[in-house]
Design a protein around this motif. Structure first.
Motif, short mmCIF file in Angstrom:
data_model
loop_
_atom_site.label_atom_id
_atom_site.label_comp_id
_atom_site.label_asym_id
_atom_site.label_seq_id
_atom_site.Cartn_x
_atom_site.Cartn_y
_atom_site.Cartn_z
N PRO A 143 0.82 -1.22 0.00
CA PRO A 143 0.00 0.00 0.00
C PRO A 143 0.86 1.27 0.00
CG PRO A 143 -0.85 -1.58 1.57
CD PRO A 143 0.50 -2.08 1.12
N ARG B 198 0.46 5.86 -0.29
CA ARG B 198 -0.26 7.12 -0.44
C ARG B 198 0.77 8.21 -0.65
NH1 ARG B 198 -5.51 8.21 1.24
NH2 ARG B 198 -4.76 10.25 1.88
N ALA C 295 -3.30 4.19 4.20
CA ALA C 295 -3.11 3.32 3.03
C ALA C 295 -3.43 1.87 3.39
CB ALA C 295 -1.69 3.43 2.50
#
Length: 184
Positions: free
Chosen positions: A8, A10, A18
């Protein structure tokens, strides 16, 4: 049950958000394998082995693995005979790291319970655990895994190290483990 493997991200570096956003995308019976962007699976059957651990230990609330480098979690820093001969965590020759992964794989499907904060370079978590304990969203990149795992320990959750899984973790190889400039 599905296993989703992801890293993940961001742009605002809110790693907790995230992780939480990613968990919202998976099914209630699914598991999520979260890795740092600098983790490398060294053996072609690693993801299949993650499934094997889930099947054998469905009660687990989180799995973690061995690695060549980590900062505060010595219980995840591999030190078997082959690893010692290559002086990990400093050996950056990938073929040597593959040999170490094969050595660790001799303990495939064995686990060790961890009852303290972990290093979150690789975490395999069922959604049912996340439904009870979410990731904190105000820490940016630093400490998200530590806070999450401490909350799990405090709640009596089961964290297992997969003794047969070893991954490469670049983890600040060039500038030392104390360098955090890339995270700020």
């Amino acid at each position: 049950m599905n296993l989703h493997v992801t890293t993940p991200f961001r742009i605002d570096r809110n790693l907790g958000k995230a992780y939480n956003d990613t968990f919202r995308l998976i099914g209630d019976d699914d598991w999520l394998c979260i890795t740092d962007y600098d983790v490398l699976f060294l053996l072609p059957d690693t993801i299949n082995n993650l499934y094997g651990y889930i099947e054998r230990y469905p009660e687990a609330d989180m799995f973690v693995s061995w690695a060549n480098r980590t900062f505060h979690s010595n219980q995840q820093l591999y030190g078997g005979p082959v690893a010692t001969s290559f002086h990990i965590p400093h050996d950056d020759v990938i073929s040597n790291q593959i040999k170490i992964a094969r050595e660790a794989q001799r303990d495939l499907y064995k686990v060790t319970r961890i009852q303290r904060t972990i290093s979150g370079f690789l975490m395999v978590i069922p959604k049912r655990t996340w439904n009870e304990i979410k990731f904190v969203e105000d820490l940016k990149c630093l400490g998200v895994d530590s806070v999450f795992s401490q909350r799990m320990v405090d709640a009596g959750k089961t964290i297992y190290r997969m003794d047969g899984v070893y991954v490469w973790h670049t983890y600040r190889l060039e500038n030392g483990v104390k360098d955090k400039s890339h995270l700020e």
